[in-house]
Design an enzyme around this catalytic site. Structure first.
Site, PDB file in Angstrom:
ATOM      1  N   PRO A 110       0.863  -1.280  -0.047  1.00  0.00           N
ATOM      2  CA  PRO A 110       0.356  -0.031  -0.086  1.00  0.00           C
ATOM      3  C   PRO A 110       0.542   1.315  -0.051  1.00  0.00           C
ATOM      4  O   PRO A 110       1.790   1.413   0.710  1.00  0.00           O
ATOM      5  CB  PRO A 110      -0.593   0.230   1.230  1.00  0.00           C
ATOM      6  N   SER A 130      -4.273   2.114  -0.695  1.00  0.00           N
ATOM      7  CA  SER A 130      -3.705   2.479   0.782  1.00  0.00           C
ATOM      8  C   SER A 130      -5.307   3.118   0.940  1.00  0.00           C
ATOM      9  O   SER A 130      -5.968   3.926   0.095  1.00  0.00           O
ATOM     10  CB  SER A 130      -2.768   3.958   0.682  1.00  0.00           C
ATOM     11  N   TYR A 132      -6.166   2.922   8.159  1.00  0.00           N
ATOM     12  CA  TYR A 132      -5.308   3.546   9.118  1.00  0.00           C
ATOM     13  C   TYR A 132      -5.386   3.622   9.689  1.00  0.00           C
ATOM     14  O   TYR A 132      -7.304   4.142   8.782  1.00  0.00           O
ATOM     15  CB  TYR A 132      -4.681   4.602   8.374  1.00  0.00           C
ATOM     16  N   THR A 163      -2.498  -0.974   9.700  1.00  0.00           N
ATOM     17  CA  THR A 163      -0.953  -0.433   9.261  1.00  0.00           C
ATOM     18  C   THR A 163      -0.341   0.163  10.956  1.00  0.00           C
ATOM     19  O   THR A 163      -1.564   0.766  11.618  1.00  0.00           O
ATOM     20  CB  THR A 163      -0.440   0.670   8.332  1.00  0.00           C
ATOM     21  N   ARG A 214      10.469  13.192   8.896  1.00  0.00           N
ATOM     22  CA  ARG A 214      11.059  13.304   6.887  1.00  0.00           C
ATOM     23  C   ARG A 214      11.272  14.307   6.357  1.00  0.00           C
ATOM     24  O   ARG A 214      11.155  15.393   6.038  1.00  0.00           O
ATOM     25  CB  ARG A 214      10.120  12.605   6.058  1.00  0.00           C
ATOM     26  N   LYS A 222       0.870  -4.307   9.222  1.00  0.00           N
ATOM     27  CA  LYS A 222       2.013  -4.419   8.896  1.00  0.00           C
ATOM     28  C   LYS A 222       2.570  -3.405  10.061  1.00  0.00           C
ATOM     29  O   LYS A 222       2.320  -2.509  10.604  1.00  0.00           O
ATOM     30  CB  LYS A 222       0.790  -3.512   7.846  1.00  0.00           C
ATOM     31  N   HIS A 270       8.098   0.516   7.306  1.00  0.00           N
ATOM     32  CA  HIS A 270       7.270   1.704   6.387  1.00  0.00           C
ATOM     33  C   HIS A 270       8.373   1.892   5.781  1.00  0.00           C
ATOM     34  O   HIS A 270       8.378   3.110   4.998  1.00  0.00           O
ATOM     35  CB  HIS A 270       6.386   1.834   7.637  1.00  0.00           C
ATOM     36  N   ARG A 278      10.483   4.448   6.164  1.00  0.00           N
ATOM     37  CA  ARG A 278       9.709   5.906   6.049  1.00  0.00           C
ATOM     38  C   ARG A 278       9.666   6.405   7.432  1.00  0.00           C
ATOM     39  O   ARG A 278       8.868   7.373   7.964  1.00  0.00           O
ATOM     40  CB  ARG A 278       8.704   5.843   5.988  1.00  0.00           C
ATOM     41  N   GLY A 314      10.179  -4.277   2.277  1.00  0.00           N
ATOM     42  CA  GLY A 314      11.797  -3.088   2.185  1.00  0.00           C
ATOM     43  C   GLY A 314      12.478  -3.775   1.652  1.00  0.00           C
ATOM     44  O   GLY A 314      13.212  -5.255   2.023  1.00  0.00           O
ATOM     45  N   GLY A 315      13.032  -3.250   0.949  1.00  0.00           N
ATOM     46  CA  GLY A 315      14.223  -3.291   0.348  1.00  0.00           C
ATOM     47  C   GLY A 315      14.316  -4.104  -1.409  1.00  0.00           C
ATOM     48  O   GLY A 315      15.139  -4.102  -1.485  1.00  0.00           O
TER      49      GLY A 315
HETATM   50  C1  LAC Z   1       3.523   7.994   4.347  1.00  0.00           C
HETATM   51  C2  LAC Z   1       2.349   6.824   4.786  1.00  0.00           C
HETATM   52  C3  LAC Z   1       1.577   7.958   4.350  1.00  0.00           C
HETATM   53  O1  LAC Z   1       4.439   6.563   4.293  1.00  0.00           O
HETATM   54  O2  LAC Z   1       1.845   6.019   4.564  1.00  0.00           O
HETATM   55  O3  LAC Z   1       3.842   8.691   4.082  1.00  0.00           O
END
Ligand code: LAC
Length: 364
Positions: A83, A112, A136, A162, A171, A231, A255, A258, A287-288
């Site tokens: 997602p 998502s 979510y 999630t 970020r 998740k 994730h 992130r 992941g990756g």
């Molecule tokens: C993200 C969220 C919104 O990683 O899933 O940006």
């Protein structure tokens, strides 16, 4: 810019570079970036490279079988589309094109909660696309229940909750964009929750319930018309709780690097979790994943399937549905090749004897 020749891009990394050219810089920062120093973002890929393959000789690999079983159903291969939010940042057709590529490649698409296309539109655009829905859990449970009902009504087969975005990660690539941060206006679930206009990380933060607990998940699983997976699991104890709370599966995930930086990669967290619950529920990993050999390693460590996130978005950005299809075909071609050359032509027969810690992996 002239349209790129899709056949000229032969590796996932070439697609990534082409996508960077195609994407608006702010959108690229959002999609490609990770949390703070991006140590986990990089390690998600590096962790698969720290594993070496141990091919078996002379077993006959002329016929290969990439199929796997997931939630009790046979699937032609182990790739799911992870997602990912706001796909219309990458392409005007957004999630509709991703769903078309899922249908074309027999992949499951996980839509998502923060999709820029509603579950109804995705189902209409690609009725044959196998699909799951990512949730979510909003503080307003009524909105979440409505989303689940819409997903169930529109042919979504499973629910992925999630659990690692209780708070939004730090970020820096996005922070640097400042005002230029991409803010899609058309997020169906946010509209359902009463958010008008743009959905920013701040407004997302206000919607998602940071106090979510296992008891809430258990209630969701009990009420859900669909099987529920969580998740964002990285600890075996939490995997055990997923079993105890009646879930159908879990996704070992950070994730995409992130959320919290310097956490374990999926590849490194996976074995202990499989040891704990792999015989009881379906364990997936993300992941990756950028190579067919990564998929072989994930299955050898005990994952049932893998989720692929950014590569799908890069395909979408460069070539819409055809672009996503091509990226997935590259990965599937490599996976088929790696099954054969590993001497394990049947994907479900991979086991830990096929991997070992790579001698080139740094010992720290
Ligand atoms: C993200 C969220 C919104 O990683 O899933 O940006």
């Amino acid at each position: 810019m002239s349209a790129p020749d899709l056949d000229a891009l032969v590796s996932p990394d070439e697609w990534e570079r082409a996508a960077q050219q195609a994407l608006d810089p702010a959108a690229h920062a959002y999609i490609a970036g990770g949390a703070t120093d991006e140590i986990t973002l990089a390690d998600n890929r590096a962790a698969w490279s720290r594993l070496a393959l141990r091919p078996r000789a002379l077993v006959g690999v002329g016929t290969r079988d990439a199929s796997i079983e997931l939630l009790g159903r046979r699937r032609p291969h182990p790739i799911l589309f992870a997602p990912t939010a706001y796909q219309r940042l990458a392409h005007t057709e957004g999630e509709c094109d991703t769903a078309r590529a899922a249908a074309a490649t027999g992949s499951i698409m996980c839509l998502s909660t923060l999709a820029t296309t509603s579950p109804e539109e995705v189902a209409a655009a690609a009725p044959d696309a196998p699909r799951w829905f990512q949730l979510y859990v909003f503080a307003d449970r009524g909105v979440s229940r409505e989303l689940v009902a819409r997903a169930a009504d529109n042919g979504f087969e499973a629910l992925v909750v999630t659990v690692d975005l209780t708070l939004f990660g730090v970020r820096e690539r996005e922070l640097r964009q400042g005002e230029a941060h991409p803010v899609p206006a058309d997020v169906a679930s946010a509209a359902a929750a009463g958010v008008d206009g743009a959905v920013t990380p701040a407004s997302l933060q206000a919607l998602v319930d940071p106090d979510l607990r296992w008891s809430d998940i258990e209630r969701f699983a009990a009420e859900s018309p669909l099987p529920v997976l969580v998740k964002g699991i990285l600890r075996p104890e939490d995997a055990r709780r997923a079993v105890e709370h009646g879930l159908a599966g879990l996704i070992v995930s950070n994730h995409g690097g992130r959320q919290l930086d310097t956490v374990l990669s999926g590849a490194d967290a996976l074995p202990a979790i499989v040891d704990e619950v792999g015989d009881e529920i379906d364990v997936l990993v993300d992941g990756g994943i950028r190579r067919g050999t990564d998929i072989v390693k994930a299955l050898a460590l005990g994952a049932r399937a893998v989720c692929v996130g950014r590569p799908v978005i890069y395909g979408l950005a460069v070539g819409g549905a055809a672009g996503v299809q091509r990226v997935i075909e590259i990965l599937l071609g490599e996976f088929d090749n790696a099954l054969g050359l590993s001497g394990c032509p049947v994907a479900t027969e991979l086991d830990r004897s096929f991997v070992t810690r790579a001698p080139w992996a740094a010992v720290q």
